[in-house]
Design an enzyme around this catalytic site. Structure first.
Site, PDB file in Angstrom:
ATOM      1  N   THR A 194       0.848  -1.183   0.000  1.00  0.00           N
ATOM      2  CA  THR A 194       0.000   0.000   0.000  1.00  0.00           C
ATOM      3  C   THR A 194       0.888   1.240   0.000  1.00  0.00           C
ATOM      4  O   THR A 194       1.784   1.364   0.834  1.00  0.00           O
ATOM      5  CB  THR A 194      -0.903   0.017   1.243  1.00  0.00           C
ATOM      6  OG1 THR A 194      -1.610  -1.218   1.314  1.00  0.00           O
ATOM      7  CG2 THR A 194      -1.891   1.169   1.170  1.00  0.00           C
ATOM      8  N   LYS A 245       2.283   4.713   0.758  1.00  0.00           N
ATOM      9  CA  LYS A 245       2.219   5.617   1.904  1.00  0.00           C
ATOM     10  C   LYS A 245       3.021   6.882   1.594  1.00  0.00           C
ATOM     11  O   LYS A 245       3.994   6.806   0.848  1.00  0.00           O
ATOM     12  CB  LYS A 245       2.790   4.931   3.149  1.00  0.00           C
ATOM     13  CG  LYS A 245       2.166   3.589   3.490  1.00  0.00           C
ATOM     14  CD  LYS A 245       0.743   3.711   3.986  1.00  0.00           C
ATOM     15  CE  LYS A 245       0.190   2.349   4.387  1.00  0.00           C
ATOM     16  NZ  LYS A 245      -1.193   2.422   4.891  1.00  0.00           N
ATOM     17  N   HIS A 272     -11.365  -3.982  -0.701  1.00  0.00           N
ATOM     18  CA  HIS A 272     -10.971  -3.538   0.634  1.00  0.00           C
ATOM     19  C   HIS A 272     -12.197  -3.576   1.534  1.00  0.00           C
ATOM     20  O   HIS A 272     -13.308  -3.291   1.086  1.00  0.00           O
ATOM     21  CB  HIS A 272     -10.394  -2.118   0.598  1.00  0.00           C
ATOM     22  CG  HIS A 272      -9.628  -1.767   1.835  1.00  0.00           C
ATOM     23  ND1 HIS A 272     -10.252  -1.451   3.020  1.00  0.00           N
ATOM     24  CD2 HIS A 272      -8.288  -1.699   2.079  1.00  0.00           C
ATOM     25  CE1 HIS A 272      -9.328  -1.197   3.938  1.00  0.00           C
ATOM     26  NE2 HIS A 272      -8.133  -1.340   3.400  1.00  0.00           N
ATOM     27  N   SER A 310      -2.716  -7.960   5.431  1.00  0.00           N
ATOM     28  CA  SER A 310      -2.223  -6.583   5.365  1.00  0.00           C
ATOM     29  C   SER A 310      -2.452  -5.902   6.703  1.00  0.00           C
ATOM     30  O   SER A 310      -3.507  -6.056   7.304  1.00  0.00           O
ATOM     31  CB  SER A 310      -2.953  -5.824   4.246  1.00  0.00           C
ATOM     32  OG  SER A 310      -2.566  -4.466   4.211  1.00  0.00           O
TER      33      SER A 310
END
EC number: 4.1.1.39
Length: 469
Positions: A173, A175, A294, A379
């Protein structure tokens, strides 16, 4: 009033209120193969018998209301009512029961998770007779599951598209999740992919904000994918979040992703809603896009142990609605997840036939009759030292997603990706050689770090990181 009208509407009708258990508690009922079965954790209010509470759940989630109505005489209640057919006390918990409810298939619209949940959990959770209520599990009969398309592609088709076999897939992911410009965001994607990851990902709340509009992000991410593919010779992808304020806008974003040649898009299925998710899943199958899901907002629904809905129910619903990946916790990272319970719903996502196993929270045997499987995504707070445990727990058919565990590497994104890829390849090789990942995991990582400076640096940074609360 004519005699005929009296027969239909008045004869046998007695106004007033009667106990739900007189109509909806049926301990002698034999469930049918076509029934949808539900297991509820019921906490009645003081003074409310367990049978009455269970019957109230069956009534209020099917044909019942608070008083007798004359229009009951115009239909067959026995055909359409939900039935509480068994109640058992929860061991070790005071005044908690598991109530089993059977729903006739005719109560539900074909191919609609939205309608299924509106019926089963739409209204009953605010019922005054109940102190708390939690839906623990559902049995979806083949007669109903076959009315759904399910995942756009499934595990085997995804592996064939990516030409990647014999190991978990690796993701990251990007960031910080908010605040980057589209060009800098694309640069971060490129560095992670060229370092050895299979996927990078938009975070759940990256949609189309003033600092980075969706179209700009899609273009720069597509450029990053193509550049990384050319350099590595591997197929790469970035989960382009198509979640939007309207279904029309969501599909427009998915169309643009397809036009760019992107292999995968993403959706926040709980905040976006099941109707939107099913629509997107149908589009993805028709147009060759993988769909990453998600579960943002899930803990609002599933975290309380006595009220709400267990994630295994949301996982089953997602498999029906459609998604090729879904976040499923880690067991070892920063987010909550008990090992046996997590593996229970991971199997419900991936496998074709899952036996009842109360030790893993599976209340019913589930037969998916060849519906494609969903890859679970681990995750949240994971890093290279977790790699042996993750490989052992989740197996090959999974996505291991390291956000901070990639981008937090002291040398940058690409070395962070290299560290994760080396750690994964070392764990897979050790497992294939017969080594015990659970017992020898740290040693395996240390051995690999002796010839990979990127992994050695990652090991040093995160050697003391634990999430113990």
């Amino acid at each position: 009033m004519s005699p005929q009208t009296e027969t239909k509407a008045s004869v046998g009708f007695k106004a007033g209120v009667k106990d739900y258990r007189l109509t909806y508690y049926t301990p002698d009922y034999e469930t049918k193969d076509t029934d949808i079965l539900a297991a509820f954790r019921v906490t009645p209010q003081p003074g409310v018998p367990a049978e009455e509470a269970g019957a109230a759940v069956a009534a209020e989630s099917s044909t019942g209301t608070w008083t007798t109505v004359w229009t009951d005489g115009l239909t067959s209640l026995d055909r359409y009512k939900g039935r509480c057919y068994h109640i058992e006390a929860v061991v070790g918990e005071e005044n908690q029961y598991i109530g089993y409810v059977a729903y006739p298939l005719d109560l539900f619209e074909e191919g609609s998770v939205t309608n299924m949940f509106t019926s089963i959990v739409g209204n009953v959770f605010g019922f005054k007779a109940l102190r708390a209520l939690r839906l623990e599990d559902l049995r979806i009969p083949p007669a109903y599951s076959k009315t759904f398309q399910g995942p756009p592609h499934g595990i085997q088709v995804e592996r064939d598209k990516l030409n990647k076999y014999g190991r978990p897939l690796l993701g990251c992911t990007i960031k910080p999740k908010l605040g980057l410009s589209a060009k800098n965001y694309g640069r971060a994607v490129y560095e992670c992919l060229r370092g050895g990851l299979d996927f990078t990902k938009d975070d759940e709340n990256v949609n189309s904000q003033p600092f980075m509009r969706w179209r700009d992000r899609f273009v720069f991410c597509a450029e990053a994918i193509y550049k990384a593919q050319a350099e590595t010779g591997e197929i790469k992808g970035h989960y382009l979040n198509a979640t939007a304020g309207t279904c029309e806008e969501m599909i427009k974003r998915a169309v643009f992703a397809r036009e760019l040649g992107a292999p995968i898009v993403m959706h926040d299925y709980l905040t976006g809603g099941f109707t939107a998710n099913t629509s997107l899943a149908h589009y993805c199958r028709d147009n060759g896009l993988l769909l990453h899901i998600h579960r943002a907002m899930h803990a609002v629904i599933d975290r309380q142990k006595n009220h709400g809905m267990h994630f295994r129910v949301l996982a089953k619903a997602l498999r029906m609605s459609g998604g090729d990946h879904i976040h499923a916790g880690t067991v070892v990272g920063k987010l909550e997840g008990e090992r046996e319970m997590t593996l229970g719903f991971v199997d419900l996502l991936r496998d074709d036939y899952i036996e009842k196993d109360r030790s893993r929270g599976i209340f019913f045997t589930q037969d998916w009759v060849s519906m494609p499987g969903v890859l679970p995504v681990a995750s949240g707070g994971i890093h290279v030292w977790h790699m042996p445990a993750l490989t052992e727990i989740f197996g090959d058919d999974s996505v291991l997603q390291f956000g901070g565990g990639t981008i937090g590497h002291p040398w940058g994104n690409a070395p962070g990706a290299v560290a994760n890829r080396v750690a994964l390849e070392a764990c897979v090789q050790a497992r294939n050689e017969g080594r015990d990942l659970a017992r020898e995991g740290n040693e395996i990582i240390r051995e690999a770090s002796s010839w990979s400076p990127e992994l050695a640096a990652a090991c040093e940074v995160w050697k003391a990181i634990k999430f113990e609360f």
